[in-house]
Scaffold this motif. Structure first.
Motif, short mmCIF file in Angstrom:
data_model
loop_
_atom_site.label_atom_id
_atom_site.label_comp_id
_atom_site.label_asym_id
_atom_site.label_seq_id
_atom_site.Cartn_x
_atom_site.Cartn_y
_atom_site.Cartn_z
N VAL A 114 41.23 36.68 39.18
CA VAL A 114 41.06 36.19 40.56
C VAL A 114 40.69 37.34 41.50
O VAL A 114 40.38 37.13 42.67
N ALA A 116 38.08 39.23 40.76
CA ALA A 116 36.64 39.45 40.57
C ALA A 116 35.85 38.45 41.41
O ALA A 116 36.27 37.31 41.58
N TYR B 23 18.48 38.97 49.68
CA TYR B 23 19.75 39.50 49.20
C TYR B 23 19.64 39.74 47.71
O TYR B 23 20.10 38.96 46.88
N ARG B 26 22.23 39.59 44.58
CA ARG B 26 22.49 38.31 43.92
C ARG B 26 21.23 37.48 43.81
O ARG B 26 21.27 36.26 43.88
N VAL B 31 20.60 35.87 38.91
CA VAL B 31 20.62 34.47 38.46
C VAL B 31 20.20 34.41 36.98
O VAL B 31 20.84 33.74 36.16
N ILE B 57 26.33 44.64 40.44
CA ILE B 57 27.23 44.36 41.55
C ILE B 57 28.56 45.07 41.34
O ILE B 57 29.05 45.17 40.23
N GLY B 58 29.09 45.62 42.44
CA GLY B 58 30.35 46.37 42.36
C GLY B 58 31.53 45.41 42.25
O GLY B 58 32.18 45.11 43.23
N ASN B 59 31.76 44.94 41.02
CA ASN B 59 32.74 43.88 40.78
C ASN B 59 33.67 44.34 39.66
O ASN B 59 33.63 43.82 38.55
N GLN B 61 36.72 44.08 38.49
CA GLN B 61 37.58 43.27 37.63
C GLN B 61 36.80 42.27 36.79
O GLN B 61 37.36 41.63 35.90
N GLN B 62 35.49 42.13 37.06
CA GLN B 62 34.67 41.32 36.16
C GLN B 62 34.45 42.09 34.88
O GLN B 62 34.17 41.53 33.83
N TYR B 179 22.90 48.80 51.82
CA TYR B 179 23.45 47.58 51.23
C TYR B 179 22.81 46.40 51.95
O TYR B 179 22.85 46.34 53.19
N SER B 305 38.08 45.19 48.33
CA SER B 305 37.18 44.98 47.18
C SER B 305 36.85 46.26 46.43
O SER B 305 36.51 46.21 45.26
N LYS B 306 36.90 47.37 47.12
CA LYS B 306 36.40 48.61 46.53
C LYS B 306 37.58 49.55 46.26
O LYS B 306 38.70 49.13 46.13
N GLY B 310 39.87 47.28 44.09
CA GLY B 310 38.87 46.50 43.35
C GLY B 310 39.12 45.00 43.33
O GLY B 310 38.76 44.32 42.39
N CYS B 312 37.82 42.30 44.72
CA CYS B 312 36.71 41.58 45.37
C CYS B 312 36.99 40.10 45.57
O CYS B 312 36.68 39.52 46.61
N GLY B 313 37.52 39.47 44.52
CA GLY B 313 37.68 38.02 44.54
C GLY B 313 38.65 37.53 45.60
O GLY B 313 38.62 36.36 45.96
#
Lengths: 485, 485
Positions: A114, A116, B23, B26, B31, B57-59, B61-62, B179, B305-306, B310, B312-313
């Motif tokens: 959650v 991410a 953008y 994303r 996609v 993308i800076g994500n 926990q993904q 960004y 998020s960063k 981390g 983000c979600g």
């Protein structure tokens, strides 16, 4: 004021559309009520009341409403998946049921963490779960690709209006009285609000002839009227549309090629009659008269904030698009991408809302008990408040129908109107301000939602527990009437 | 396409400003990468890779990054306060420490329920906690009334730009590369982006003479340049500003009366040198030269998020305003009111981020270990990737400095540029698309952030675990160069 040199920004050069936007639900009265609350918290005893009652905003858990246990148990595991290493403790010592654990595992397997970002339109499996719910609710197919998870319905409305409004000449039909999100968003977008009046004499029903008139008038002025907002059940009115009313609206939308924005966030808060979704009625019309309604575009919105869920603080919701051009949907997708995604824990809550425990599931009994208790409590309070209004001189209010609000008319003596004018205030604002000062009860004046010229109203939620605050309104009103008679 | 009758909305009549917004983070590539991911999940074996690597993308926990235990333990209790009835179980069987329980109780006492709306600008006690953190960080006072909790920094940027931009003639200085949130938001607002170029030859440093030039040029065209965006540490570049650079920017902002928007979301992701906050440098200047800098308006943004957080979600963040006119602040407050409040559980996470366990606290040891492990992992990966780029023909990349990204230049053979043109694509987009198709690695082409005419770049995060994907980029690059040489 301080003597610091003026900066670049001042009230006269900021975005004029922000300046023009009005949002009474959290306006001056709400700010003042928070100041009183802080004063009381500091132990101040100057005020003539001991408690601030925020009846200005539909915020159930700020007041008495407890969250539904199943929802919060699942969310606690989504937040801390390490707890899933202790299933025996969860089951045997903490009262978690197996379906809680299964659901949390399933959500985590689909969302990853959650923490991410999800896909911009939401976790695919959660969108599918919403689509499944809509199919069960309406008896017609729903497609996950047409579902967009949003940060509450407000953010969905913001997205839709952003894409729909081409420029200042775009007109959007908005019911009056309305939830001020619509007028505020249109002001920000510098688009044209085309108000249509609900029919107070018929318990705030939607009168298609009023819509037709408002639309024709705007078109005659050259406005490009391209969408209609319907709030069903109504906010602030609570009114619930009949299937026939919805058919008439859809028929008009088809004739005029209007996008229908159905704000259906109160769909489970219905005391009288039955909720009919715009989607179901549209699909029924399409089935009855093949071809005729194919071009109708519908966006319908739902939220975790209302209903028996009442999880405003989580900022979760979704909207479904029906009949939208794929290229327009791509623009909507891009728009939501810019703010990345709705909060993922709130997306999980959306899933729980649309797919709660079913009869036979271990958590069902408690869920069902909690759900019904919230519903019955709301209904009881609505009626208690309504009966109190019935006793107040010059106050008229229809029987409670749904949502979380009552919206009575109040007739204020001419002397009070004069006193309000002397303060440079609308009479209903003056009334609500005096009420707040005297009792600590915060309402929203009808002018915050719009009302017919010459009429005055206020909106109150029926969420606050107890009856003392209702009594204090009755008492204040009597004193107010006597003072200005 | 289906044969349904056309609806009211089509790509030509939706909001042109939405249509114009870009953008890339994303966009098409992202996609496509999700389509590949879905294909692989279905067991498809057609693709020449087994895994999609979302380096676009800076994500965190993904990918590999685990959430910090203390944070999630506290949040689990905020979500399910009923767990607090079992303190012994939490402490003795589930590994929760006393400071976890205390913090959750404190947050719940201040927020009420995380399911309730908070004040529009956030829970007062959490704003105070942010102010306390800023005081500790900078050595200068901070006021909770100047803190606004937001749904990630993106929503803060949206709020600030909405209020600052008066109309199409309002110019905002934006670094290039940047960004794309900034250019996209300005496109939506129909305001003017005034680009200034960062200096790649000095490791993407901020060159005040470039800013002055860009500002003067825009002013000569009649643009009302009124704010400057600084991203420090940089995104996509990772560059970290020196104190002198920040002084120069503030000096220029003072001279030109520019509002400074300091995007400081990577403030803890610094490998080289030290983070200097704009607030601290501004307050230092104000102390050194009393009066001279009093009119400077600064908004600085931070996010959960960063950094090593981390999350983000969760969509949490805040901004602090310095030197803003109270009436302008009132407009900002009204604007944020329209979308009610930031997610309350994310507000709690902001509090945990700014007020983590301290040495001696029961949760400190684990927190410190997790925090440093994330930091060191990021740094190691950044260097591994950088070394790989060093071996690639025609690729140049400065040493990693911070944030979560590398932004190398790539020189592509003329034949590849022609092949890209034949597809109607920018050359960097063509390169990234071929890379994705061949390896499953998703990057963002430099054109998504802006780059000097005639140069090509791509941005990659260094979040993905393992080295296999890095090897696959090296291999692809070699094949690509050989094919188009």
């Amino acid at each position: 004021m301080s003597s610091t040199p003026a900066g670049r920004l001042n009230i006269d050069n900021v975005n004029p559309h922000v300046r023009e936007a009005k949002y009474a639900v959290r306006g001056e009265l709400a700010v003042k009520s928070e100041e009183y609350r802080a004063k009381l918290a500091r132990g101040d005893t100057d005020l003539p009341f001991k408690q601030v009652i925020s009846a200005n905003i539909g915020n159930p858990q700020q007041l008495d409403q407890k969250p539904i246990t199943f929802f919060r148990q699942v969310l606690s595991l989504c937040e801390n998946p390490l707890l899933l290493q202790h299933e025996d403790v969860l089951l045997n010592q903490l009262g978690y049921k197996t379906d809680v654990i299964e659901r949390a595992k399933w959500l985590l397997s689909k969302a990853g963490s959650v923490g991410a970002y999800s896909a911009s339109n939401g976790v695919p499996a959660i969108r599918q779960s919403v689509a499944d719910f809509l199919e069960r609710r309406d008896g017609f197919p729903a497609n996950e690709a047409d579902i967009y998870l949003s940060g509450g319905a407000s953010s969905g409305v913001n997205t839709l209006l952003h894409v729909i409004c081409e420029g200042p000449n775009t007109g959007i039909l908005v019911p009056i009285p309305q939830y001020p999100l619509y007028t505020a968003s249109l002001a920000l977008l510098n688009a044209t609000c085309v108000p249509y009046y609900l029919d107070e004499s018929h318990n705030w029903g939607t009168d298609v002839s009023a819509i037709k008139g408002a639309c024709a008038e705007a078109k005659a002025k050259g406005v490009d009227v391209r969408a209609i907002v319907i709030i069903n059940p109504g906010n602030p009115t609570g009114a619930s549309l009949s299937e026939d009313d919805i058919r008439s609206v859809l028929d008009f939308a088809r004739e005029e090629k209007l996008v229908v924005m159905a704000d259906e966030v109160y769909q489970t808060n219905v005391f009288v009659g039955k909720f009919h979704s715009f989607k179901k009625v549209l699909r029924t019309l399409q089935k009855e008269q093949p071809g005729k309604y194919d071009g109708v575009e519908l966006a319908s919105l739902q939220s975790v904030s209302k209903g028996m869920v009442g999880e405003c603080g989580h900022r979760g919701g979704y909207f479904e698009l029906v009949g939208f051009d794929p290229k327009v949907q791509a623009e909507i997708y891009k728009f939501v991408s810019i703010t990345l995604c709705a909060p993922v824990i709130a997306q999980c809550l959306v899933e729980l809302m649309v797919n709660p425990p079913k009869p036979g599931d271990p958590s069902y009994e408690l869920y069902d008990k909690e759900y019904n208790s919230i519903f019955n409590n709301l209904k009881e309070r609505a009626y208690a408040l309504w009966r109190a209004f019935g006793k107040m001189e010059g106050v008229e209010c229809g029987e409670p129908q749904g949502s979380m609000y009552l919206f009575p008319t109040v007739k204020i003596p001419a002397k009070a109107v004069e006193a309000a004018e002397a303060e440079g205030r609308a009479a209903d604002e003056f009334y609500c301000l005096r009420l707040l000062e005297a009792t600590g009860v915060c309402l929203v004046p009808g002018s915050g939602f719009g009302q017919k010229e010459g009429t005055l109203h206020f909106r109150t939620t029926f969420l606050a527990p107890g009856t003392e605050w209702v009594g204090s309104i009755v008492k204040f009103h009597e004193d107010f009437m006597n003072k200005y008679r």
